[in-house]
Every structure is written in C-alpha cells, then in structure tokens.
Write a protein that holds these residues in place. Structure first.
Motif, PDB file in Angstrom:
ATOM      1  N   SER A 198      36.880   8.765  41.858  1.00  0.00           N
ATOM      2  CA  SER A 198      35.744   9.423  41.506  1.00  0.00           C
ATOM      3  C   SER A 198      33.807   8.638  42.324  1.00  0.00           C
ATOM      4  N   LEU A 199      34.829   7.528  43.304  1.00  0.00           N
ATOM      5  CA  LEU A 199      34.077   6.749  44.548  1.00  0.00           C
ATOM      6  C   LEU A 199      34.192   8.107  45.692  1.00  0.00           C
ATOM      7  N   LEU A 200      35.927   8.476  45.238  1.00  0.00           N
ATOM      8  CA  LEU A 200      35.285   9.691  47.021  1.00  0.00           C
ATOM      9  C   LEU A 200      34.273  10.941  46.625  1.00  0.00           C
ATOM     10  N   LEU A 201      35.228  11.004  45.018  1.00  0.00           N
ATOM     11  CA  LEU A 201      34.542  12.100  44.417  1.00  0.00           C
ATOM     12  C   LEU A 201      32.318  12.089  44.703  1.00  0.00           C
ATOM     13  N   LEU A 202      32.159  11.104  44.714  1.00  0.00           N
ATOM     14  CA  LEU A 202      30.407  10.773  44.008  1.00  0.00           C
ATOM     15  C   LEU A 202      30.919  10.701  46.161  1.00  0.00           C
ATOM     16  N   ALA A 203      30.901  10.383  46.305  1.00  0.00           N
ATOM     17  CA  ALA A 203      30.706  10.587  47.901  1.00  0.00           C
ATOM     18  C   ALA A 203      30.574  11.975  48.175  1.00  0.00           C
ATOM     19  N   GLY A 204      31.492  12.720  48.328  1.00  0.00           N
ATOM     20  CA  GLY A 204      31.084  14.597  47.960  1.00  0.00           C
ATOM     21  C   GLY A 204      29.929  14.763  48.020  1.00  0.00           C
ATOM     22  N   LEU A 205      29.442  14.239  46.907  1.00  0.00           N
ATOM     23  CA  LEU A 205      29.155  15.092  46.274  1.00  0.00           C
ATOM     24  C   LEU A 205      27.009  14.689  46.341  1.00  0.00           C
ATOM     25  N   GLN A 206      26.654  13.172  47.498  1.00  0.00           N
ATOM     26  CA  GLN A 206      25.975  12.451  47.352  1.00  0.00           C
ATOM     27  C   GLN A 206      25.938  13.400  48.929  1.00  0.00           C
ATOM     28  N   SER A 207      27.186  14.527  49.138  1.00  0.00           N
ATOM     29  CA  SER A 207      26.796  15.064  50.392  1.00  0.00           C
ATOM     30  C   SER A 207      26.254  16.543  50.298  1.00  0.00           C
ATOM     31  N   VAL A 208      25.683  16.980  48.931  1.00  0.00           N
ATOM     32  CA  VAL A 208      25.444  18.387  48.957  1.00  0.00           C
ATOM     33  C   VAL A 208      23.976  17.820  48.175  1.00  0.00           C
ATOM     34  N   PRO A 209      22.488  18.791  49.517  1.00  0.00           N
ATOM     35  CA  PRO A 209      21.582  18.451  49.615  1.00  0.00           C
ATOM     36  C   PRO A 209      20.970  19.434  48.508  1.00  0.00           C
ATOM     37  N   ARG A 210      19.964  18.021  48.197  1.00  0.00           N
ATOM     38  CA  ARG A 210      19.960  18.294  46.679  1.00  0.00           C
ATOM     39  C   ARG A 210      18.192  19.532  46.488  1.00  0.00           C
ATOM     40  N   GLU A 211      18.052  20.547  48.200  1.00  0.00           N
ATOM     41  CA  GLU A 211      17.278  21.001  48.064  1.00  0.00           C
ATOM     42  C   GLU A 211      17.980  22.458  47.508  1.00  0.00           C
ATOM     43  N   LEU A 212      19.170  22.740  47.695  1.00  0.00           N
ATOM     44  CA  LEU A 212      20.250  23.505  48.033  1.00  0.00           C
ATOM     45  C   LEU A 212      20.549  23.742  46.138  1.00  0.00           C
ATOM     46  N   LEU A 213      20.800  22.767  45.767  1.00  0.00           N
ATOM     47  CA  LEU A 213      20.795  22.218  43.801  1.00  0.00           C
ATOM     48  C   LEU A 213      19.477  23.100  43.177  1.00  0.00           C
ATOM     49  N   GLU A 214      18.751  23.143  43.583  1.00  0.00           N
ATOM     50  CA  GLU A 214      17.205  23.374  43.452  1.00  0.00           C
ATOM     51  C   GLU A 214      16.604  24.802  43.325  1.00  0.00           C
ATOM     52  N   CYS A 215      17.865  24.988  44.640  1.00  0.00           N
ATOM     53  CA  CYS A 215      17.236  26.258  45.317  1.00  0.00           C
ATOM     54  C   CYS A 215      18.379  26.848  43.694  1.00  0.00           C
ATOM     55  N   ALA A 216      19.128  26.728  43.663  1.00  0.00           N
ATOM     56  CA  ALA A 216      20.425  27.593  43.001  1.00  0.00           C
ATOM     57  C   ALA A 216      19.753  27.732  41.820  1.00  0.00           C
ATOM     58  N   ALA A 217      19.045  26.145  40.830  1.00  0.00           N
ATOM     59  CA  ALA A 217      18.653  26.460  40.000  1.00  0.00           C
ATOM     60  C   ALA A 217      17.607  27.340  39.646  1.00  0.00           C
ATOM     61  N   ILE A 218      17.024  27.072  40.687  1.00  0.00           N
ATOM     62  CA  ILE A 218      15.512  28.148  40.682  1.00  0.00           C
ATOM     63  C   ILE A 218      15.592  29.613  40.876  1.00  0.00           C
ATOM     64  N   ASP A 219      16.704  29.890  41.443  1.00  0.00           N
ATOM     65  CA  ASP A 219      17.858  31.189  41.428  1.00  0.00           C
ATOM     66  C   ASP A 219      17.845  31.678  39.956  1.00  0.00           C
ATOM     67  N   GLY A 220      18.236  31.130  39.587  1.00  0.00           N
ATOM     68  CA  GLY A 220      18.829  31.043  38.054  1.00  0.00           C
ATOM     69  C   GLY A 220      20.033  30.968  37.953  1.00  0.00           C
ATOM     70  N   ALA A 221      20.770  30.103  38.584  1.00  0.00           N
ATOM     71  CA  ALA A 221      22.461  29.316  38.524  1.00  0.00           C
ATOM     72  C   ALA A 221      22.543  29.061  37.580  1.00  0.00           C
ATOM     73  N   ASN A 222      23.464  28.817  36.088  1.00  0.00           N
ATOM     74  CA  ASN A 222      23.603  27.704  35.727  1.00  0.00           C
ATOM     75  C   ASN A 222      23.962  26.626  35.444  1.00  0.00           C
ATOM     76  N   ARG A 223      24.289  25.733  34.811  1.00  0.00           N
ATOM     77  CA  ARG A 223      25.513  24.407  35.700  1.00  0.00           C
ATOM     78  C   ARG A 223      26.607  24.268  35.771  1.00  0.00           C
ATOM     79  N   TRP A 224      27.520  25.463  35.047  1.00  0.00           N
ATOM     80  CA  TRP A 224      28.803  25.580  35.466  1.00  0.00           C
ATOM     81  C   TRP A 224      28.460  26.606  37.259  1.00  0.00           C
ATOM     82  N   GLN A 225      27.709  27.661  37.453  1.00  0.00           N
ATOM     83  CA  GLN A 225      27.499  27.936  38.607  1.00  0.00           C
ATOM     84  C   GLN A 225      26.971  26.831  39.407  1.00  0.00           C
ATOM     85  N   ARG A 226      26.472  26.222  39.041  1.00  0.00           N
ATOM     86  CA  ARG A 226      26.045  25.242  40.065  1.00  0.00           C
ATOM     87  C   ARG A 226      26.874  24.570  40.404  1.00  0.00           C
ATOM     88  N   PHE A 227      28.168  24.076  39.937  1.00  0.00           N
ATOM     89  CA  PHE A 227      29.344  22.979  40.068  1.00  0.00           C
ATOM     90  C   PHE A 227      30.229  24.066  41.365  1.00  0.00           C
TER      91      PHE A 227
END
Lengths: 319, 304
Positions: A198-227
């Motif tokens: 969990s510790l290492l994976l969380l560090a990995g997840l935190q390296s995902v830029p927030r803007e990237l996730l927001e862009c994906a959400a705006i473009d209509g990606a669902n949760r699974w696709q965003r993951f």
C-alpha cells in the motif's frame, strides 16, 4: 568535478591527508572498511557454504571440515530426489512455499492496491489513517505472529469465536496443527504484508498529476478507464518491483512459520527455510543443509536477475 | 472551458448530490473497515496483557460464560509487574539494546564513509560495487546461516575469540545485513547535499575527509539518524540468526518472546505484556524517522 585547489590544500595538511591525497585512491579507502566487512561476512561465507555443500559435514566432522568426506554432488542429488524421504520433504517444502507465495503475494497486492486507492481519496483524518495503516508493517515479526498465534488458538482464540458467532462453524477448529496451518500463516502474513504494498503503491498514485485525472474525467473517462489508462502506467513500475521483492522475501520466509508453528511446522506448512534449519541444526547435517540452501539460491537467482534488470542499477544511480 | 460549463449545473442536481453523499458514506465505511482489520491484533494484544492468566487459560469460545472478552473481567497489572519473572524478558531487552546499538554504530561507521565515496567520487569500481550491494541485499539469510555457524566455530578454534553466544558475533552478523541498504540510503542522502558545500570547505582548508566530518555530517544528520534507526530496528526484529547464534547470555527479545510458550503451558497473558514492551521502542523510533524510511523505501525500491 573536484575543486582544483584541493591538491595544494591537502599537501599542506599533514600526514593523514597525504595518505588520502590521491584522487584515485581516496574513494577506495573510503569504501575499503565496508568492502572488507562485506568480503568477510558475505563473500567468504558464500564460498565456504558452497564448499561445505560438497562434503558430508555433520556433527562428527564439524571439528575439522577439511576432514569431512568429499561426496561430490551427493547432497544435491539427495535434496532433489523424490525417492529419498529428505529429498521428498524438501521438494514438498518448495511446493508449499510456492503455494504460500502465490496466495500471499496476490492477496497482499490486491488489498494493498485497494487500500492505496482508498487512501488516495480526500477525507477527514486522512493523514492519521495513512499512519495507522502502517502499524502491521512496523510491528516486529516476533510480536505480530505471536499475537496471531494467540488469535488462532482453538478454544481461547477469537478467530473461532468470530466464525462461530457468524454460524459458519459449529465446533472450534484446530488451526495451528495439521491441514489448516498454512491457511492460518497466510492470513497472518497477508495482514503483516499488505501495508508495505500500500505504501509503495500510494507513492506511485501520488505521482499521478491531478490535472491528468481531471482532464480524463472531463473527457468522459469512467472510473475504470481513469484507473486503467491514467493511474496504472504510473504504478506499473512499483508493481513490478513489489512483486519481485515479494517473491524474493516470501520464498525465504521463515519468521511467520517459526513463531506461529514452532520448530516443526509439520508437512502441510514445511517451507524450505524451516526445513534447512532443521536439517542443519536439529539433525546436524550441515552439508545437506548447505546444499539445500544453494539450491534455493539458484532457484531465486532467476528472480534476482529479473529484479536487477527492472531496477537497472546502472542508470538509476544518479537521479 | 465549454465542457466544464456544461457539466457544472448537473453537479448540484439533487440526484448527483445523493450519489455523492452515498459515496462519502461508503468511503468512510471502507476506511473504518480497514482500521478495524489493522487494529484488531493490536487491541487484542493490549486487552490480553491486562487479563489474569486464569481468565485467559480458562477462556472457551464454546461456553458463553467463559467466552473471551475484549474488556478484561478482572483488570490486572500483574503481567507487567512480573514481566521478568518466568521469562527474563527484561534481560533479553537489555541484550537487544546492546546488540542493536552496536549494530547501529558499526553499520554507520562503515556506511558513512562508503556512502560519501559513492556520492562524491567517480571511480572505476563504483558500478560493480553498487551492483554488489544490491545483490548481497537479495541473498537470503538462510544461505549464510550454516557457513556463519561453522565460521564462528572455527574463529573460536583458531583465535580463541568467541562469536557464538556473544554480542560481537551478533553485531557483526547484523551489521553485514544492514550495511548494503545503509550505504545505498546514505549515498542518496549525501547526493542531495550540494557539492559546492564541501568544495567550499576544501577551499577553506579541509581535506575531503575533513569536509565529510566537519561539514557534510552535520548537514546530513537527519539522514544519518534514519539509517542508524533502520539498522537498530532491523537487528531488534531479527529472528533466524538470533535463534541459532545466541544462548542464555545474549538471547534477544525477538526470540526470547517465544519462551512464553513451552510444551507444558502457554502463558499468553505474560506474552502479550512482553509483546507490548518489545513493540514500544520500534514504534517510537519508527515514528521519529517515518518520513525518511518511507522516502528511502520509495526511492530505493521504486526507481526504474
């Protein structure tokens, strides 16, 4: 990269500095103590262990190992022989640890990832929770597995109490002797092991830029696709390392078996390390034990090579 | 921009708000579940340590009157008061402290020098040395166990130096195990300190080694503390070697704790109290350096 004036400066400052004045020798002098230590406690024992594995070293010959009869590959043949009772048990222990490893690594990873995704959300008290989930990882092995041993007791333990209160079982089950031993050890190991993932994976997840996730959400990606398409590429390297490290660690797992099951874990939960320790220190057959540990290392070399390739030590050194 | 404006009104519709609220509830429920699973063994350990032996020994899940309870029926501090009586856990505690401190000091002395060399100098053996550190880190303890045991026997025979069942034997063993990770970790700590700092010190008249001790070490104090504590915790927790290379005089807590269970009886109440005593130093130290340990783990094993 060195300061150009250094040689002039050092020349002025005494004997000790003259000794280390050479740019070439200084780094070697600095690593020398560690290197000598490593040679004595890593290199020599490994070579010696390989020597011993070719000899019939037991309690009678330990006083002078060179006098122990040279038996060539006999120890190795014995260790890998299904027809030999010791060989059979050894190979069975390799099977047991494979089963154990596959289950604990898979479940540990899945739980670790699920919790990492959970802790990556924003909620009240997140920092505190992130610290608390590390508790199993921090707890010393001896303590954690002692407590789990207590929890898995037949009549005193709360596992049976819990299962009975749910009506899943009618009679208390015996967990730490016989066929269920491996299951009990796996539960405890998964509890102890997932926070690291969990510790290492969380560090990995935190390296995902927030803007990237927001862009994906705006473009209509669902949760699974965003993951799958945004987060997964960021945690894939962590995943690889984690799984390889876990294979290396779990293949040599000893503590959980020793603490929860005592010196003799029984055929259902015998793993290579407990078996080697018993061969060498209870049955006093050091040669056979050494041969078995060499076999184990050879098996793990494959994983280790993949691990080093993944880590690419040469390239990741400087950044 | 256009898309955002289109999406915005729907965010505040009642249906969306209801879904959001449900998601919040689910989120907190999941967090709670995780915490419960994490804490159960801890709480059971604490609860057990305050119970009388009688209460635990006679507990029976099949009998409602004797079912184990979270809150002790009779609250007692006897387990803590008698902690050194049946099993000499405080003596083992002292042994563990000596061994762990010794490991920490020896390991730091060696790894500070090596880490500095790797962070500051280019030399031909650098690549192979780093590789060897990574490789030795991966060798299983079991590979060393038998050779160590025999090595200890022979060192004693040839030189008279006793290594089995002594502090120095364990300290040497554990230092060697903690060393590769310590060197790699210190190298990255030193690498974060700008080169100009020790170059300046050298211009001001320090030798490179003098610069290390006078300038770099004080700056790198947090990193050094983290590495030292890592070595301490590692040797505090080790079981395999401690169970075979120690005896009455040097047994560490990690193996001493197993003495509560004998063939005759299982002293769970005493064991739980001992478990808490053994955990506390690790908890405290880990909390002190949590950030560094986490950073070290993440940078050390995730890079690639």
């Amino acid at each position: 990269m060195e300061a150009p004036v250094r040689s002039r400066v050092t020349a002025a400052t005494g004997k000790a500095s003259r000794l280390v004045a050479g740019k070439r020798t200084l780094p070697y002098l600095l690593i020398a103590p560690a290197l000598v230590g490593t040679i004595f406690v890593h290199v020599i024992p490994i070579i010696w262990g390989i020597f011993i594995s070719f000899r019939d070293l037991d309690i009678y010959t330990i006083a002078n190992w060179r006098a122990a009869p040279f038996t060539g590959l006999a120890n190795y043949v014995k260790a890998l022989d299904f027809a030999d009772p010791d060989g059979l048990l050894f190979l069975r222990s390799v099977g047991n640890v494979t089963y154990y490893g596959v289950v604990t690594i898979t479940l540990g990873y899945v739980i670790g990832l699920a919790v990492a995704l959970l802790l990556n959300q924003r909620f009240f008290g997140r920092t505190l929770v992130r610290g608390l989930v590390l508790l199993p990882y921090i707890m010393p092995d001896s303590v954690a597995y002692s407590v789990w041993r207590f929890i898995f007791q037949a009549r005193v333990g709360i596992v049976n109490g819990f299962l009975m209160s749910l009506g899943i079982i009618k009679e208390p089950l015996v967990w730490l002797v016989g066929t269920r031993t491996m299951f009990a050890v796996m539960v405890a190991s998964i509890w102890k092991g997932w926070p690291f993932a969990s510790l290492l994976l969380l560090a990995g997840l935190q390296s995902v830029p927030r803007e990237l996730l927001e862009c994906a959400a705006i473009d209509g990606a669902n949760r699974w696709q965003r993951f799958r398409y945004v987060m997964w590429p960021h945690i894939l390297p962590v995943t690889k390392t984690l799984i390889l490290l876990n294979i290396l660690w779990n293949f040599n797992a000893y503590n959980q078996f020793k603490v929860m099951l005592g010196d003799d874990p029984g055929v259902y939960a015998e793993v290579p390390s407990t078996f080697v320790v018993r061969q060498a220190f209870d049955n006093l057959r050091y040669g056979l034990g050494a041969a078995m540990s060499v076999v184990l290392v050879l098996m793990m070399t494959v994983v280790a090579v993949i691990y080093l390739r993944t880590l690419k030590p040469g390239t990741s050194v400087e950044d | 921009m256009n898309r955002q404006r289109k999406a915005y009104p729907s965010l505040s519709s009642p249906r969306v708000r209801a879904i959001r609220a449900a998601e919040r509830v689910a989120l907190y429920a999941a967090v709670l579940l995780v915490l419960v699973v994490v804490l159960i063994p801890y709480l059971w350990m604490v609860s057990g340590s305050f119970k009388t032996s009688l209460e635990i020994q006679s507990a029976d899940i099949t009998d409602p009157n004797l079912a184990p309870r979270w809150v002790p029926r009779t609250f007692t501090l006897d387990n803590y008061r008698n902690v050194n009586r049946t099993v000499r856990i405080l003596d083992y505690f002292r042994n563990s402290i000596i061994v762990s401190l010794g490991t920490m000091l020896l390991c730091l002395a060696l790894s500070v020098l090596a880490g500095y060399a790797l962070a500051r100098f280019e030399f031909r053996a650098k690549g192979p040395y780093v590789l060897s550190l990574l490789v030795t880190q991966m060798f299983p303890g079991i590979l060393f166990l038998i050779p160590y045991f025999i090595l200890f026997v022979y060192v004693n025979k040839w030189t008279g130096i006793q290594l089995k069942n002594t502090y120095q034997g364990l300290i040497l063993t554990y230092s060697s195990f903690a060393l590769p990770f310590s060197v790699l970790m210190l190298r990255s700590f030193f690498a974060t300190i700008p080169r100009e700092i020790d170059e300046q010190a050298q211009i001001d008249g320090c030798t490179p080694v003098g610069a290390l001790f006078r300038v770099i070490l004080p700056i790198a104090r947090p990193g050094i503390a983290a590495v030292g504590i890592y070595a301490f915790i590692m040797s505090w927790n080790e079981i395999l070697f401690a169970s075979l290379l120690t005896g009455r005089a040097t047994k560490t807590v990690a193996v001493g704790i197993l003495e509560y269970i004998t063939n005759q009886e299982a002293r769970w109440a005493g064991m739980m109290a001992a478990c808490i005593i053994v955990t506390i130093p690790v908890l405290v130290l880990f909390t002190l350096i949590q950030r560094h340990i986490v950073e070290g783990l993440v940078s050390g094993s995730v890079k690639g």
